[in-house]
Design an enzyme around this catalytic site. Structure first.
Site, PDB file in Angstrom:
ATOM      1  N   ASN A   1       0.863  -1.182   0.000  1.00 13.72           N
ATOM      2  CA  ASN A   1       0.000   0.000   0.000  1.00 13.72           C
ATOM      3  C   ASN A   1       0.897   1.229   0.000  1.00 13.72           C
ATOM      4  OD1 ASN A   1      -1.870   1.983   0.372  1.00 13.72           O
ATOM      5  ND2 ASN A   1      -2.519   1.346   2.426  1.00 13.72           N
ATOM      6  N   TRP A   2       0.986   1.872  -1.162  1.00 16.94           N
ATOM      7  CA  TRP A   2       1.907   3.014  -1.303  1.00 16.94           C
ATOM      8  C   TRP A   2       1.367   4.272  -0.612  1.00 16.94           C
ATOM      9  CZ3 TRP A   2       3.526   2.620  -7.244  1.00 16.94           C
ATOM     10  CH2 TRP A   2       4.245   1.440  -7.420  1.00 16.94           C
ATOM     11  N   LYS A   3       0.116   4.260  -0.224  1.00 14.92           N
ATOM     12  CA  LYS A   3      -0.528   5.421   0.425  1.00 14.92           C
ATOM     13  C   LYS A   3      -0.278   6.692  -0.406  1.00 14.92           C
ATOM     14  CE  LYS A   3      -0.201   3.027   4.819  1.00 14.92           C
ATOM     15  NZ  LYS A   3      -0.041   3.068   6.245  1.00 14.92           N
TER      16      LYS A   3
ATOM     17  N   HIS B   1      -9.732   0.999   5.070  1.00 12.60           N
ATOM     18  CA  HIS B   1      -8.427   1.216   5.717  1.00 12.60           C
ATOM     19  C   HIS B   1      -8.612   2.200   6.878  1.00 12.60           C
ATOM     20  CE1 HIS B   1      -4.300   2.306   6.487  1.00 12.60           C
ATOM     21  NE2 HIS B   1      -3.936   1.241   5.794  1.00 12.60           N
TER      22      HIS B   1
ATOM     23  N   GLU C   1      -6.912   4.522   7.960  1.00 14.81           N
ATOM     24  CA  GLU C   1      -6.625   5.930   7.664  1.00 14.81           C
ATOM     25  C   GLU C   1      -7.798   6.580   6.937  1.00 14.81           C
ATOM     26  OE1 GLU C   1      -2.859   5.283   5.696  1.00 14.81           O
ATOM     27  OE2 GLU C   1      -1.962   4.688   7.608  1.00 14.81           O
TER      28      GLU C   1
ATOM     29  N   GLU D   1      -5.401  -4.998  10.463  1.00 16.82           N
ATOM     30  CA  GLU D   1      -4.361  -3.991  10.669  1.00 16.82           C
ATOM     31  C   GLU D   1      -4.629  -3.254  11.979  1.00 16.82           C
ATOM     32  OE1 GLU D   1      -2.405  -2.803   6.723  1.00 16.82           O
ATOM     33  OE2 GLU D   1      -4.182  -1.576   6.901  1.00 16.82           O
TER      34      GLU D   1
ATOM     35  N   GLY E   1       2.541   2.015  10.909  1.00 18.44           N
ATOM     36  CA  GLY E   1       3.481   3.137  10.773  1.00 18.44           C
ATOM     37  C   GLY E   1       4.249   3.440  12.049  1.00 18.44           C
TER      38      GLY E   1
ATOM     39  N   SER F   1       3.372  -2.468  10.257  1.00 16.31           N
ATOM     40  CA  SER F   1       4.830  -2.541  10.432  1.00 16.31           C
ATOM     41  C   SER F   1       5.421  -3.889  10.029  1.00 16.31           C
ATOM     42  CB  SER F   1       5.216  -2.177  11.867  1.00 16.31           C
ATOM     43  OG  SER F   1       4.832  -0.849  12.154  1.00 16.31           O
TER      44      SER F   1
ATOM     45  N   GLY G   1       2.848  -1.282   4.293  1.00 10.09           N
ATOM     46  CA  GLY G   1       2.916   0.155   4.011  1.00 10.09           C
ATOM     47  C   GLY G   1       4.348   0.568   3.713  1.00 10.09           C
TER      48      GLY G   1
HETATM   49  P1  13P Z   1       2.978   0.136   7.733  1.00  5.40           P
HETATM   50  O1  13P Z   1       3.482  -1.154   7.124  1.00  5.40           O
HETATM   51  O2  13P Z   1       3.763   1.321   7.282  1.00  5.40           O
HETATM   52  O3  13P Z   1       2.831   0.023   9.209  1.00  5.40           O
HETATM   53  O4  13P Z   1       1.510   0.372   7.139  1.00  5.40           O
HETATM   54  C1  13P Z   1       0.579  -0.640   7.231  1.00  5.40           C
HETATM   55  C2  13P Z   1      -0.612  -0.253   6.437  1.00  5.40           C
HETATM   56  O5  13P Z   1      -1.355   0.632   6.826  1.00  5.40           O
HETATM   57  C3  13P Z   1      -0.861  -0.949   5.173  1.00  5.40           C
HETATM   58  O6  13P Z   1      -2.116  -0.667   4.673  1.00  5.40           O
END
Ligand code: 13P
Length: 256
Positions: free
Chosen positions: A9-11, A95, A97, A167, A173, A213, A234
């Site tokens: 997930n490149w966000k 998600h 976020e 998640e 993160g 993570s 992520g």
């Molecule tokens: P991280 O791997 O940076 O913790 O992010 C996880 C995530 O939100 C994937 O969708």
């Protein structure tokens, strides 16, 4: 054997030149992976059609978001039909976020799932509890509510086109993944909830990814867990080398 996925997930990261570099590096690093593992990435929407021909064919492109509406006067939204018509293979829904940023309600998320499954898209439905809920001890019933509200309106056939991603918000993160026993406990419980609703056959072939993570250092330990069927990654997916190392750990732990 359940299907195993490693999805990056490149966000809202990477400028266009960086996307070009990453796509080139992914070609180099990922070419030796067996086709038995499903690899995906979710670039920001404008990059989706341009990234597709730059990636090796076995890396599928997904969307980070999809509208709950079918079409029409919805400025700023992208519909499931539009994503599908571009050749997008899957979409993330729920998600943490986007739940937080856009105040997405259970009803809206359920509608997004339905809209997506009206097309060829597969759905990666994300759930996860906050630190507060985790510490209250009530996290399994919280997660049960998220699944029930978002997915349990589907029939068994539709459910087969859904992948779940657990998640925990407190592990996203932060650099701190959940402990293996915490991950297995939740994944096993989630599979049990799906079995209760849809039966053992659906539950046993249903893929449940872990996200929060995941890095090359903890990937093997995560994939060694029985009820983990891959990862939603992520930060570590923004570098081809670490993303490839995670995918390789999945291949080797799951013997696929
Ligand atoms: P991280 O791997 O940076 O913790 O992010 C996880 C995530 O939100 C994937 O969708």
């Amino acid at each position: 054997m359940r299907k195993q996925y490693v999805i990056g997930n490149w966000k809202m990261n990477l400028a266009w030149e960086e996307v070009l570099d990453l796509c080139g590096e992914l070609k180099d690093f990922m070419h030796s992976l067996p086709k038995t593992i499903s690899i995906g990435v979710t670039p920001s929407s404008p990059y989706i059609p341009v990234v597709m021909p730059l990636l090796p064919a076995h890396i599928k492109v997904g969307s980070q978001m999809v509208s709950a509406m079918e079409s029409g006067a919805c400025t700023g939204q992208v519909s499931a039909k539009q994503l599908d018509s571009l050749g997008t293979v899957f979409t993330l829904i729920g998600h943490s976020e986007s739940r937080a940023l856009w105040n997405e309600s259970d009803q809206e998320l359920a509608q997004k799932v339905s809209q997506s499954l009206e097309t060829q898209l597969e759905v990666v439905f994300c759930i996860g509890e906050s630190l507060e809920v985790r510490e209250s001890g009530d996290y399994l019933s919280f997660l049960m509510h998220q699944i029930k509200a978002g997915l349990f309106h589907l029939d068994a056939k539709q459910m087969k086109r859904v992948i779940l991603a657990y998640e925990p918000i407190w592990a996203i993160g932060t650099g701190k993944s959940a402990q293996p026993n915490q991950i297995q406990e939740v994944h096993q419980a989630l599979r049990g909830m799906i079995a209760t609703q849809y039966g053992e056959e659906v539950a046993n072939s249903f893929s449940i990814l872990y996200g929060g993570s995941v890095k090359p250092e903890n990937a093997a330990g995560t994939f060694a867990l029985e009820d983990v069927d891959g990862a939603l990654v992520g930060g570590a997916s923004l570098k081809a080398q670490s993303f490839a190392a995670i995918a390789e750990a999945c291949v080797s732990q799951k013997s696929i």
